[in-house]
Design a protein around this motif. Sequence first.
Motif, PDB file in Angstrom:
ATOM      1  N   ILE A 146       0.847  -1.203   0.000  1.00 49.31           N
ATOM      2  CA  ILE A 146       0.000   0.000   0.000  1.00 49.31           C
ATOM      3  C   ILE A 146       0.878   1.247   0.000  1.00 49.31           C
ATOM      4  CG2 ILE A 146      -1.634   1.356   1.389  1.00 49.31           C
ATOM      5  CD1 ILE A 146      -2.708  -1.469   2.366  1.00 49.31           C
ATOM      6  N   GLU A 191       2.670   1.646  -3.410  1.00 44.54           N
ATOM      7  CA  GLU A 191       1.758   2.167  -4.433  1.00 44.54           C
ATOM      8  C   GLU A 191       1.486   3.662  -4.228  1.00 44.54           C
ATOM      9  OE1 GLU A 191      -2.814   1.415  -5.812  1.00 44.54           O
ATOM     10  OE2 GLU A 191      -1.598  -0.361  -5.376  1.00 44.54           O
ATOM     11  N   ALA A 192       1.350   4.076  -2.977  1.00 48.59           N
ATOM     12  CA  ALA A 192       1.115   5.496  -2.688  1.00 48.59           C
ATOM     13  C   ALA A 192       2.321   6.341  -3.109  1.00 48.59           C
ATOM     14  CB  ALA A 192       0.804   5.686  -1.201  1.00 48.59           C
ATOM     15  N   ASP A 209       2.255   6.608  -6.876  1.00 44.31           N
ATOM     16  CA  ASP A 209       1.212   7.543  -7.308  1.00 44.31           C
ATOM     17  C   ASP A 209       1.676   8.993  -7.194  1.00 44.31           C
ATOM     18  OD1 ASP A 209      -0.460   5.411  -7.855  1.00 44.31           O
ATOM     19  OD2 ASP A 209      -1.707   5.670  -6.068  1.00 44.31           O
ATOM     20  N   ILE A 255      -5.909   2.086   5.112  1.00 44.09           N
ATOM     21  CA  ILE A 255      -5.335   2.409   3.804  1.00 44.09           C
ATOM     22  C   ILE A 255      -5.277   3.926   3.645  1.00 44.09           C
ATOM     23  CG2 ILE A 255      -5.721   2.285   1.303  1.00 44.09           C
ATOM     24  CD1 ILE A 255      -6.901  -0.573   1.840  1.00 44.09           C
ATOM     25  N   GLN A 256      -6.336   4.610   4.044  1.00 45.97           N
ATOM     26  CA  GLN A 256      -6.342   6.074   3.966  1.00 45.97           C
ATOM     27  C   GLN A 256      -5.266   6.679   4.867  1.00 45.97           C
ATOM     28  OE1 GLN A 256     -10.402   7.148   4.805  1.00 45.97           O
ATOM     29  NE2 GLN A 256     -11.117   6.519   2.780  1.00 45.97           N
ATOM     30  N   GLU A 296      -1.926   6.116   3.129  1.00 45.52           N
ATOM     31  CA  GLU A 296      -1.752   7.029   1.996  1.00 45.52           C
ATOM     32  C   GLU A 296      -1.423   8.436   2.485  1.00 45.52           C
ATOM     33  OE1 GLU A 296      -5.432   6.362  -0.092  1.00 45.52           O
ATOM     34  OE2 GLU A 296      -4.578   4.672  -1.235  1.00 45.52           O
ATOM     35  N   ASN A 297      -2.052   8.872   3.563  1.00 50.68           N
ATOM     36  CA  ASN A 297      -1.752  10.178   4.150  1.00 50.68           C
ATOM     37  C   ASN A 297      -0.334  10.197   4.731  1.00 50.68           C
ATOM     38  OD1 ASN A 297      -2.543  12.880   4.884  1.00 50.68           O
ATOM     39  ND2 ASN A 297      -2.665  12.156   6.993  1.00 50.68           N
ATOM     40  N   LYS A 299       1.957  10.809   1.914  1.00 49.38           N
ATOM     41  CA  LYS A 299       1.882  12.213   1.489  1.00 49.38           C
ATOM     42  C   LYS A 299       2.692  13.096   2.441  1.00 49.38           C
ATOM     43  CE  LYS A 299      -2.608  11.871  -0.751  1.00 49.38           C
ATOM     44  NZ  LYS A 299      -4.047  12.133  -0.638  1.00 49.38           N
TER      45      LYS A 299
END
Length: 149
Positions: A21, A24-25, A28, A132-133, A136-137, A140
């Motif tokens: 995960i 992939e983030a 992206d 997952i969120q 992803e954060n 970031k």
Amino acid sequence: MASAKIVYASMTGNNEEIAGIVEEAFEDLGVDVDSVEISQADAEELEDVDICVVSTYTYGDGELPDEAVDFFEDLKEEDLSGKIYGCCGSGDTFYDDFGKAVDAFAAAFEATGATKGADVVKVDLAPEEADIQKLENFVKQLVAAQQNR
């Protein structure tokens, strides 16, 4: 282009999934990323990337996974000044020492002179949509920290 390395320890597959995960983030966001199982990793390789991530599980009563001990000890000897780090991992909230190995890796990174790019993320067992969120954060924040240094 920024570069990142993800080193993970996974017994049940949860942290391999977490590493996927995170990988992939990073992709992206246009980051050149490499992911490797911790028993195959060399702490010196972290000198060659901008962002360092460890995803690990916690074993027993808060111990590091056996396969992570050598990497952990080597990591503490590195000078990673100028690097950004982040730690994440899975555990089981049933145990009092939930995610303690994640915190141990964060402390080891701190000792290397690396800069924390995001707070640790701990996942209860397997990652679900909310996790997952968060992951992803987490990525970031790591990328933003690397861009702002």
